[in-house]
Scaffold this motif. Structure first.
Motif, PDB file in Angstrom:
ATOM      1  N   ILE A 160      -2.747  -2.335 -11.074  1.00 47.59           N
ATOM      2  CA  ILE A 160      -3.465  -1.267 -10.380  1.00 47.59           C
ATOM      3  C   ILE A 160      -2.934  -1.104  -8.962  1.00 47.59           C
ATOM      4  O   ILE A 160      -2.759   0.022  -8.467  1.00 47.59           O
ATOM      5  CB  ILE A 160      -4.979  -1.579 -10.348  1.00 47.59           C
ATOM      6  CG1 ILE A 160      -5.542  -1.638 -11.767  1.00 47.59           C
ATOM      7  CG2 ILE A 160      -5.737  -0.551  -9.518  1.00 47.59           C
ATOM      8  CD1 ILE A 160      -6.986  -2.032 -11.850  1.00 47.59           C
ATOM      9  N   LEU A 161      -2.668  -2.207  -8.304  1.00 46.01           N
ATOM     10  CA  LEU A 161      -2.136  -2.151  -6.938  1.00 46.01           C
ATOM     11  C   LEU A 161      -0.788  -1.436  -6.912  1.00 46.01           C
ATOM     12  O   LEU A 161      -0.504  -0.668  -5.979  1.00 46.01           O
ATOM     13  CB  LEU A 161      -1.990  -3.560  -6.366  1.00 46.01           C
ATOM     14  CG  LEU A 161      -3.278  -4.379  -6.234  1.00 46.01           C
ATOM     15  CD1 LEU A 161      -2.969  -5.769  -5.687  1.00 46.01           C
ATOM     16  CD2 LEU A 161      -4.277  -3.684  -5.328  1.00 46.01           C
ATOM     17  N   LEU A 162       0.029  -1.660  -7.932  1.00 44.02           N
ATOM     18  CA  LEU A 162       1.343  -1.012  -8.011  1.00 44.02           C
ATOM     19  C   LEU A 162       1.189   0.500  -8.184  1.00 44.02           C
ATOM     20  O   LEU A 162       1.884   1.291  -7.525  1.00 44.02           O
ATOM     21  CB  LEU A 162       2.140  -1.599  -9.169  1.00 44.02           C
ATOM     22  CG  LEU A 162       3.533  -0.985  -9.405  1.00 44.02           C
ATOM     23  CD1 LEU A 162       4.406  -1.160  -8.160  1.00 44.02           C
ATOM     24  CD2 LEU A 162       4.198  -1.621 -10.631  1.00 44.02           C
ATOM     25  N   VAL A 163       0.283   0.927  -9.067  1.00 42.72           N
ATOM     26  CA  VAL A 163       0.048   2.357  -9.299  1.00 42.72           C
ATOM     27  C   VAL A 163      -0.449   3.036  -8.018  1.00 42.72           C
ATOM     28  O   VAL A 163       0.011   4.131  -7.665  1.00 42.72           O
ATOM     29  CB  VAL A 163      -0.973   2.556 -10.445  1.00 42.72           C
ATOM     30  CG1 VAL A 163      -1.387   4.026 -10.541  1.00 42.72           C
ATOM     31  CG2 VAL A 163      -0.388   2.094 -11.768  1.00 42.72           C
ATOM     32  N   ILE A 164      -1.379   2.397  -7.329  1.00 38.05           N
ATOM     33  CA  ILE A 164      -1.919   2.980  -6.090  1.00 38.05           C
ATOM     34  C   ILE A 164      -0.823   3.121  -5.044  1.00 38.05           C
ATOM     35  O   ILE A 164      -0.743   4.135  -4.329  1.00 38.05           O
ATOM     36  CB  ILE A 164      -3.070   2.104  -5.546  1.00 38.05           C
ATOM     37  CG1 ILE A 164      -4.259   2.137  -6.511  1.00 38.05           C
ATOM     38  CG2 ILE A 164      -3.509   2.590  -4.165  1.00 38.05           C
ATOM     39  CD1 ILE A 164      -5.354   1.151  -6.165  1.00 38.05           C
ATOM     40  N   THR A 165       0.031   2.125  -4.952  1.00 40.93           N
ATOM     41  CA  THR A 165       1.141   2.172  -3.996  1.00 40.93           C
ATOM     42  C   THR A 165       2.026   3.388  -4.259  1.00 40.93           C
ATOM     43  O   THR A 165       2.405   4.118  -3.325  1.00 40.93           O
ATOM     44  CB  THR A 165       1.981   0.886  -4.086  1.00 40.93           C
ATOM     45  OG1 THR A 165       1.156  -0.248  -3.806  1.00 40.93           O
ATOM     46  CG2 THR A 165       3.135   0.923  -3.104  1.00 40.93           C
ATOM     47  N   ILE A 166       2.337   3.628  -5.526  1.00 44.46           N
ATOM     48  CA  ILE A 166       3.197   4.770  -5.898  1.00 44.46           C
ATOM     49  C   ILE A 166       2.504   6.092  -5.566  1.00 44.46           C
ATOM     50  O   ILE A 166       3.117   7.020  -5.027  1.00 44.46           O
ATOM     51  CB  ILE A 166       3.549   4.698  -7.394  1.00 44.46           C
ATOM     52  CG1 ILE A 166       4.414   3.460  -7.669  1.00 44.46           C
ATOM     53  CG2 ILE A 166       4.278   5.968  -7.837  1.00 44.46           C
ATOM     54  CD1 ILE A 166       4.672   3.195  -9.140  1.00 44.46           C
ATOM     55  N   LEU A 167       1.192   6.204  -5.874  1.00 44.13           N
ATOM     56  CA  LEU A 167       0.448   7.442  -5.625  1.00 44.13           C
ATOM     57  C   LEU A 167       0.383   7.765  -4.134  1.00 44.13           C
ATOM     58  O   LEU A 167       0.492   8.936  -3.728  1.00 44.13           O
ATOM     59  CB  LEU A 167      -0.969   7.326  -6.199  1.00 44.13           C
ATOM     60  CG  LEU A 167      -1.080   7.291  -7.722  1.00 44.13           C
ATOM     61  CD1 LEU A 167      -2.528   7.066  -8.152  1.00 44.13           C
ATOM     62  CD2 LEU A 167      -0.552   8.599  -8.328  1.00 44.13           C
ATOM     63  N   TRP A 193      -4.706  -5.886   6.846  1.00 41.69           N
ATOM     64  CA  TRP A 193      -3.972  -5.020   5.926  1.00 41.69           C
ATOM     65  C   TRP A 193      -4.905  -4.162   5.070  1.00 41.69           C
ATOM     66  O   TRP A 193      -5.959  -4.621   4.623  1.00 41.69           O
ATOM     67  CB  TRP A 193      -3.069  -5.849   5.024  1.00 41.69           C
ATOM     68  CG  TRP A 193      -1.921  -6.464   5.756  1.00 41.69           C
ATOM     69  CD1 TRP A 193      -1.857  -7.701   6.310  1.00 41.69           C
ATOM     70  CD2 TRP A 193      -0.675  -5.835   6.053  1.00 41.69           C
ATOM     71  NE1 TRP A 193      -0.657  -7.900   6.920  1.00 41.69           N
ATOM     72  CE2 TRP A 193       0.101  -6.768   6.785  1.00 41.69           C
ATOM     73  CE3 TRP A 193      -0.128  -4.578   5.774  1.00 41.69           C
ATOM     74  CZ2 TRP A 193       1.378  -6.483   7.228  1.00 41.69           C
ATOM     75  CZ3 TRP A 193       1.149  -4.294   6.224  1.00 41.69           C
ATOM     76  CH2 TRP A 193       1.899  -5.238   6.943  1.00 41.69           C
ATOM     77  N   LYS A 194      -4.487  -2.914   4.848  1.00 41.78           N
ATOM     78  CA  LYS A 194      -5.220  -1.987   3.987  1.00 41.78           C
ATOM     79  C   LYS A 194      -4.214  -1.056   3.305  1.00 41.78           C
ATOM     80  O   LYS A 194      -3.071  -0.947   3.745  1.00 41.78           O
ATOM     81  CB  LYS A 194      -6.196  -1.119   4.798  1.00 41.78           C
ATOM     82  CG  LYS A 194      -7.274  -1.869   5.527  1.00 41.78           C
ATOM     83  CD  LYS A 194      -8.165  -0.936   6.321  1.00 41.78           C
ATOM     84  CE  LYS A 194      -9.076  -0.140   5.413  1.00 41.78           C
ATOM     85  NZ  LYS A 194     -10.089   0.633   6.174  1.00 41.78           N
ATOM     86  N   PHE A 195      -4.656  -0.391   2.231  1.00 43.77           N
ATOM     87  CA  PHE A 195      -3.892   0.735   1.734  1.00 43.77           C
ATOM     88  C   PHE A 195      -4.054   1.873   2.738  1.00 43.77           C
ATOM     89  O   PHE A 195      -5.155   2.106   3.250  1.00 43.77           O
ATOM     90  CB  PHE A 195      -4.396   1.199   0.365  1.00 43.77           C
ATOM     91  CG  PHE A 195      -3.853   0.410  -0.790  1.00 43.77           C
ATOM     92  CD1 PHE A 195      -2.482   0.322  -1.011  1.00 43.77           C
ATOM     93  CD2 PHE A 195      -4.706  -0.230  -1.669  1.00 43.77           C
ATOM     94  CE1 PHE A 195      -1.980  -0.403  -2.071  1.00 43.77           C
ATOM     95  CE2 PHE A 195      -4.216  -0.960  -2.731  1.00 43.77           C
ATOM     96  CZ  PHE A 195      -2.847  -1.049  -2.941  1.00 43.77           C
ATOM     97  N   ARG A 196      -2.988   2.566   3.006  1.00 40.53           N
ATOM     98  CA  ARG A 196      -3.080   3.680   3.963  1.00 40.53           C
ATOM     99  C   ARG A 196      -3.892   4.814   3.347  1.00 40.53           C
ATOM    100  O   ARG A 196      -3.539   5.339   2.302  1.00 40.53           O
ATOM    101  CB  ARG A 196      -1.683   4.172   4.350  1.00 40.53           C
ATOM    102  CG  ARG A 196      -1.707   5.320   5.363  1.00 40.53           C
ATOM    103  CD  ARG A 196      -0.309   5.643   5.881  1.00 40.53           C
ATOM    104  NE  ARG A 196       0.566   6.054   4.803  1.00 40.53           N
ATOM    105  CZ  ARG A 196       0.643   7.298   4.319  1.00 40.53           C
ATOM    106  NH1 ARG A 196      -0.126   8.242   4.817  1.00 40.53           N
ATOM    107  NH2 ARG A 196       1.481   7.584   3.336  1.00 40.53           N
ATOM    108  N   SER A 197      -4.972   5.193   4.016  1.00 40.19           N
ATOM    109  CA  SER A 197      -5.827   6.276   3.535  1.00 40.19           C
ATOM    110  C   SER A 197      -5.870   7.441   4.511  1.00 40.19           C
ATOM    111  O   SER A 197      -6.560   8.421   4.271  1.00 40.19           O
ATOM    112  CB  SER A 197      -7.260   5.748   3.313  1.00 40.19           C
ATOM    113  OG  SER A 197      -7.789   5.236   4.520  1.00 40.19           O
TER     114      SER A 197
END
Length: 387
Positions: A160-167, A193-197
């Motif tokens: 899931i983390l990989l898919v989110i990174t690509i999106l 650290w966070k996913f960039r939103s």
């Protein structure tokens, strides 16, 4: 005897020199870089007195840096503006503080006695003994729990983390991950650290949207007969009783003036509803808290815990430096916590309520309480509020 006096207040330093400087040499430092440079140049001090606030540049993080870089046996005295709770005392002792005195007149005689004693016994090494008694210890059970949960979660969520990174990379330019410096347990600063939103220029746009802050106090004013009428006096149907002249030469209400000064200082916390800097994918990631998943890496590093008080941006942490509110920094910094599951995203949550919840967790956290918060976090993730 040489004394290094750390304080951003020049007047306070002058008053200290006037009161205690007859038989000692006092060197004032209002900048941490100058003090570190002095130590690097080999300058020796018999006492270090710190009169700054906990979270200021001259505060606890500077003491930690001094302890790490220099092998000093110099006694460190902390001058507090108010009574210091035992939990904060342990944190200070861990950084090398050997004595804590208050700035009130009642403690001046005690401080004078202590300085006189140290003047007669310059080489007394009391720091190591006190540190062993008051060193802050991270609970072993909580640390083991964090490592097991974080490792398992990262392994299971890797696809899931990989898919989110690509999106994220497909939706907007810029890195998929974002970090900012945060203040965690014991005022320690680390990369968070966070996913960039958000858009890449989100930090630069913050000042332009601070009026949307949910925690910001607003002063509503009403003009009447050439002066500003405060809301309290207006509600009573009368003119303001106590009037002052402001910097522009206008007559204003004293109550209004005090409130406006508070507003200029700004709220300690910043949370913006319907933040215009958030991307479309970022909105989904935030509303489901998926953007927080990279913090599992912070947990493995030991920067954070699974459950704890939210680590704050430096500009927020600097405003929570009083001994009462600094108690929140005794607790581990966490991905989720008590205030998130209690009133997460609700506009009616005041700044004082959030501080109270943080302090409550810091005083009463346990593995049982962490499990309870963790279970309540799952439904809190699927919220309707846009936060």
């Amino acid at each position: 005897m040489r004394v290094a006096f750390l304080s951003p207040d020049i007047q306070e330093a002058d008053e200290f020199k006037s009161e205690f400087g007859q038989n000692i040499e006092v060197k004032h430092f209002d900048n941490p870089k100058f003090f570190l440079k002095s130590l690097e140049n080999g300058d020796l001090y018999d006492i270090i007195i710190n009169a700054a606030s906990l979270g200021s540049p001259l505060g606890i993080n500077l003491l930690r840096e001094v302890k790490q870089k220099f092998s000093l046996s110099t006694p460190v005295i902390w001058l507090a503006s108010s009574p210091v709770p035992s939990s904060i005392q342990r944190m200070l002792m861990e950084t090398g503080v050997s004595d804590i005195f208050h700035k009130q007149p009642d403690d001046r005689e005690k401080l004078s006695t202590r300085i006189d004693y140290l003047a007669k016994a310059k080489k007394m090494e009391t720091n190591s003994r006190i540190e062993s008694l008051y060193a802050y210890k991270y609970p072993l059970g909580k640390r083991v729990f964090d490592i097991v949960v974080a490792s398992t979660a990262l392994f299971c969520l890797a696809p899931i983390l990989l898919v989110i990174t690509i999106l994220i990379k497909l939706e907007s330019k810029g890195p998929a991950f974002y970090y900012s410096y945060r203040v965690g347990t014991g005022f320690k600063i680390f990369k968070f650290w966070k996913f960039r939103s958000m858009r890449q220029d989100a930090d630069q746009l913050l000042d332009s949207i601070k009026d949307l802050n949910q925690y910001q106090t607003r002063v509503i004013e009403k003009k009447e007969e050439g002066y500003t009428l405060c809301t309290d006096c207006s509600g009573m149907g009368s003119e303001c009783a106590n009037k002052l002249i402001d910097e522009s030469g206008k007559i204003i209400c004293e109550r209004h003036y005090i409130e406006s000064k508070k507003t200029k200082t700004g709220a300690a916390f910043i949370k913006i509803a319907n933040d215009p800097r958030i991307t479309r994918l970022g909105l989904f990631l935030r509303n489901t808290s998926i953007d927080e998943l990279p913090q599992l890496y912070n947990v493995l590093r030991g920067d954070m815990s699974i459950v704890g008080n939210r680590p704050l941006p430096i500009y927020e942490a600097e405003k929570i430096t009083t001994d009462e509110y600094a108690a929140r920094f005794i607790a581990p910094a966490g991905i989720t916590g008590l205030w998130q599951v209690s009133k997460r995203g609700k506009g009616n949550m005041s700044e004082s309520e959030r501080k109270a919840l943080d302090i409550e967790y810091a005083q009463k956290f346990s593995l049982k309480k962490d499990l309870y918060i963790l279970l309540k976090t799952v439904p809190a993730m699927f919220q309707k509020e846009n936060v």
